[in-house]
Design a protein around this motif. Structure first.
Motif, PDB file in Angstrom:
ATOM      1  N   TRP A   1       0.818  -1.210   0.000  1.00 44.82           N
ATOM      2  CA  TRP A   1       0.000   0.000   0.000  1.00 44.82           C
ATOM      3  C   TRP A   1       0.855   1.265   0.000  1.00 44.82           C
ATOM      4  O   TRP A   1       1.870   1.336   0.703  1.00 44.82           O
TER       5      TRP A   1
ATOM      6  N   ASP B   1      -0.777   4.152   0.818  1.00 41.19           N
ATOM      7  CA  ASP B   1      -1.417   4.660   2.026  1.00 41.19           C
ATOM      8  C   ASP B   1      -2.700   3.868   2.204  1.00 41.19           C
ATOM      9  O   ASP B   1      -2.978   2.926   1.445  1.00 41.19           O
ATOM     10  N   LEU B   2      -3.510   4.217   3.205  1.00 46.99           N
ATOM     11  CA  LEU B   2      -4.721   3.448   3.488  1.00 46.99           C
ATOM     12  C   LEU B   2      -5.728   3.484   2.338  1.00 46.99           C
ATOM     13  O   LEU B   2      -6.605   2.617   2.254  1.00 46.99           O
TER      14      LEU B   2
END
Length: 492
Positions: free
Chosen positions: A246, A248-249
């Protein structure tokens, strides 16, 4: 010259003050019903000096200016309380004296009992300062682990193999973001009683810090979920998991299957999956279910909505995965391969649009006490011998007093449900306790007593103040399934 240096060294040593156990005032916070020390209880002075109990319920107090005189401490901690006085304050008045101790009794309002913190720095900090022997061989820091995110675990080779998510270290805010691993021994084979903690033997690199369990050169954080063991046609065991990388989220860069390499002691990528394969892979928490047609691996998220045959080839083949979806044609749920699983929210919408009879619902969970709907976010499902039922431990998505902090207990006759009534067993006001996982291998008294852990973090809670040492770490709870308050969740 040597003599002068020795004299200077002696002078400098004489200026160093080493605090001894007798220099502290010990405050022991205990459960009034059991007499057991309670972790994560915060005592705060009127000028906001805060101390939080360690895993044994101890606080080592030594504050210049506040010794040998009456000091009021407010007392608070999730799931525990003291009676309020006439002005609405909950606390105690103590007179701190070095070398002395005092006992503070609190009432447990949670159904589940908080046992200990499992990870991070200073697990038994105050006990150590007070001269008490800690049950862990490295009670205050091991392998530079300051904080550990969500857990996965499988029994393997007579031991337990653990995987954690993002890992904080003391030398920089960014620690290990390629998953961390550890081994531990079962309690009946020399391992610590989980009531007091788990002696994690972290997998480390050449520098003694936690190793990257899926080392890749590509940017982003790497997580492992849905960890499981299966046999191949030659009866060789394989350890597999779904990996995801990832930015980011909100942005996944890559995902696929990873397998543990016995020689390297690390996971390696064995298949990269396209974005169209959203559910056709291991996910969340894996649980083995025996069926008339053999063993299956179900994946609870927290509901068991996807599955695959429990063999090496099937786990690697996306076309072998099945999802539980509502079928208008059959007027019921069916296992099939074409559609994504029907979620709790999907089901609620189908009922609202009169496209599904209410009595066919499997995930419309309500609070057994109030009848209000409970939207569940993540958790685990296991068969329980004592209850003769499948039991779920799950966290509520949004519970009013917290976001991802309210933990619920449910029962069902089948792993697929229906799951109908839930009883809240633990609360974490203004804090999160996400991705809870029940460890059925720690069950006691044939499953009457179960243990579960989760990640205690302010990350998603909106709370601007993180709890020192406890934040972003794993907490262990114990639950007695014979507790009268759980009867409301039973599906007879």
């Amino acid at each position: 010259m040597l003599f002068r240096w020795l004299c200077l060294a002696l002078i400098l040593l004489s200026l160093v003050v080493f605090a001894a156990p007798e220099d502290y005032f010990g405050i022991h916070v205990i459960d009034e019903a059991t007499g057991r020390g309670v972790p994560l209880i915060t005592l705060r002075t009127t000028n906001h000096i805060a101390h939080t109990t360690d895993s044994a319920g101890w606080i080592a107090f030594s504050e210049p200016g506040l010794m040998k005189l009456p000091v009021y401490f407010s007392v608070e901690g999730p799931g525990y309380a003291l009676p309020k006085d006439g002005f609405g304050f909950s606390g105690v008045k103590l007179t701190p004296v070095a070398g002395k101790t005092a006992e503070v009794k609190v009432l447990r309002t949670n159904i589940a009992e908080r046992l200990c913190r499992l990870t991070g720095q200073g697990i038994y900090r105050d006990s150590t300062l007070l001269g008490h022997e800690a049950p862990l061989p490295r009670p205050n820091l091991f392998a530079d682990v300051m904080g550990l995110d969500s857990v996965q675990v499988v029994p393997r080779k007579g031991r337990y193999f653990w995987i954690f998510g993002d890992t904080q270290r003391p030398n920089y805010p960014l620690g290990n973001f390629h998953s961390t691993a550890a081994w531990s021994d079962p309690p009946d084979k020399g391992g610590l009683d989980p009531e007091h903690g788990i002696h994690f033997e972290y997998v480390t690199d050449n520098n003694g810090a936690v190793a990257k369990m899926l080392p890749v050169d590509d940017p982003g954080v790497v997580w492992l979920f849905g960890m499981l063991t299966v046999m191949d046609a030659g009866q060789k065991e394989h350890l597999l998991a779904h990996y995801s990388r990832w930015r980011d989220l909100g942005k996944r860069l890559e995902h696929g299957l990873a397998e543990y390499d016995e020689a390297e002691g690390r996971f390696r990528r064995i298949a990269v999956l396209g974005d169209e394969f959203e559910w056709q892979h291991p996910r969340h928490n894996a649980v083995r279910v025996k069926g008339a047609d053999g063993d299956w691996i179900y994946f609870s998220a927290p509901f068991c909505q996807t599955r695959v045959k429990a063999d090496y080839d099937s786990v690697q083949n996306t076309s072998d995965y099945e999802s539980l979806a509502w079928s208008p044609e059959h007027g019921d749920y069916i296992w099939q391969k074409a559609l994504a699983p029907t979620t709790q929210k999907d089901e609620a919408k189908l009922i609202a649009e009169n496209k599904m009879p209410k009595d066919k619902a499997r995930m419309q969970v309500v609070d057994a006490q109030t009848g209000k709907p409970v939207s569940l976010h993540a958790g685990s499902v296991h068969w329980n011998k004592h209850r003769g039922r499948w039991v779920m431990i799950a966290v509520q998505e949004s519970g009013g007093v917290s976001y991802l902090g309210e933990v619920w207990y449910l029962e069902a006759k089948q792993s697929e449900g229906p799951w109908r009534k839930a009883v809240k067993i633990a609360t974490h006001p203004k804090y999160s306790f996400y991705n809870p996982s029940h460890h059925d291998f720690f069950d006691q008294l044939d499953g009457r007593v179960i243990l579960f852990q989760g990640t205690y973090a302010e990350t998603f809670s909106g709370n601007p103040v993180a709890t020192p040492r406890y934040d972003y770490n794993q907490l262990m709870y114990r639950l007695d399934l014979d507790d009268e308050r759980l009867k409301a969740a039973r599906e007879e």
